[in-house]
Design a protein around this motif. Structure first.
Motif, PDB file in Angstrom:
ATOM      1  N   GLU A 122       0.825  -1.208   0.000  1.00  0.00           N
ATOM      2  CA  GLU A 122       0.000   0.000   0.000  1.00  0.00           C
ATOM      3  C   GLU A 122       0.862   1.263   0.000  1.00  0.00           C
ATOM      4  N   GLU A 130       1.456   4.249  -2.770  1.00  0.00           N
ATOM      5  CA  GLU A 130       1.114   5.647  -2.479  1.00  0.00           C
ATOM      6  C   GLU A 130       2.323   6.571  -2.596  1.00  0.00           C
ATOM      7  N   ARG A 131       3.482   6.114  -2.071  1.00  0.00           N
ATOM      8  CA  ARG A 131       4.604   7.037  -1.883  1.00  0.00           C
ATOM      9  C   ARG A 131       5.899   6.601  -2.564  1.00  0.00           C
ATOM     10  N   GLU A 139      -1.701   3.444 -10.752  1.00  0.00           N
ATOM     11  CA  GLU A 139      -2.287   3.017  -9.479  1.00  0.00           C
ATOM     12  C   GLU A 139      -1.219   2.641  -8.456  1.00  0.00           C
ATOM     13  N   ASP A 140      -0.011   2.360  -8.913  1.00  0.00           N
ATOM     14  CA  ASP A 140       1.034   1.873  -8.005  1.00  0.00           C
ATOM     15  C   ASP A 140       2.377   2.504  -8.354  1.00  0.00           C
ATOM     16  N   PRO A 164      -2.469  13.450  -8.268  1.00  0.00           N
ATOM     17  CA  PRO A 164      -3.311  12.243  -8.361  1.00  0.00           C
ATOM     18  C   PRO A 164      -4.656  12.462  -9.027  1.00  0.00           C
TER      19      PRO A 164
END
Length: 224
Positions: free
Chosen positions: A34, A38-39, A111-112, A177
């Motif tokens: 996750e 996100e980062r 998405e990733d 995003p």
């Protein structure tokens, strides 16, 4: 009977310990996936441990260093990518399969964030990943050849151009995003149109353009 009871009593804590260790490991991998998404893969290991609800010592006992954690997370991502490619390659229409794979790869990147970084980094080596990647490259090359023979894919497209797509779309992931997904879909659609043979009339319309303004482009560049 007493001896049997004592053995059973001794076994329960060991079984519970193994179950707890397995739960911790699974939770760490889920959280790492996750946070990498996100980062990116530079997220602190302490942040992963904190979100997973485990101590840093527990995290490093399961994964001695960042490389081992990223490698395992990336292996799962690569397996998913293989499944997407296998589905595309099985399509009786190779051009449709080619397009679906390129579009799916684009979505995965947006998405990733960690997927792109891991794919291009030294962390993507080892533990059979090289073999998986070589197999995927062979499957994609075969799909390209069949799409070209069908007359839909331009004859000068080279399988190595997939990396060009990967790098170009990876740059889009740096956009805010709220705009990245629309920008990526539009970019991939333009690329797919450019890959189509001149003898094959274009029938695919472009997705709705992003509403990202020039000011937001500058703001995004300054924030990195």
């Amino acid at each position: 009977m007493a001896e049997t009871t004592q053995i059973e009593t001794q076994q329960v804590p060991a079984q519970k310990l193994r179950a707890d260790a397995a739960d911790n490991r699974a939770r760490i991998l889920t959280v790492a996936r996750e946070l990498f998404a996100e980062r990116g893969i530079d997220v602190p290991m302490t942040a992963i441990a904190r979100r997973a609800g485990v101590g840093a010592a527990t995290l490093f006992r399961r994964f001695p260093d960042r490389r081992s954690l990223i490698t395992e997370v990336f292996a799962t991502q690569l397996t998913h990518c293989e499944a997407v490619l296998a589905k595309a390659a099985a399509d009786p229409d190779p051009w449709r399969g080619f397009c679906s794979f390129v579009e799916a790869l684009g979505r995965m990147q947006i998405e990733d964030r960690g997927f792109t970084e891991a794919f291009l980094s030294a962390f993507a080596e080892g533990q059979g990943i090289d073999e998986k990647r070589m197999h995927a490259e062979a499957v994609f090359a075969d799909l390209v050849e069949r799409a070209q023979k069908s007359g839909k894919l331009r004859p000068d497209f080279d399988p190595s151009d997939l990396m060009l797509i990967f790098l170009a779309n990876g740059g889009v992931s740096e956009a805010p995003p709220e705009h990245a997904r629309d920008l990526s879909r539009r970019l991939i659609a333009y690329l797919v149109q450019s890959f189509e043979s001149q003898d094959s009339p274009a029938t695919r319309s472009l997705p709705t353009p992003s509403r990202m303004g020039l000011g937001e482009v500058f703001s995004a560049a300054q924030s990195h």
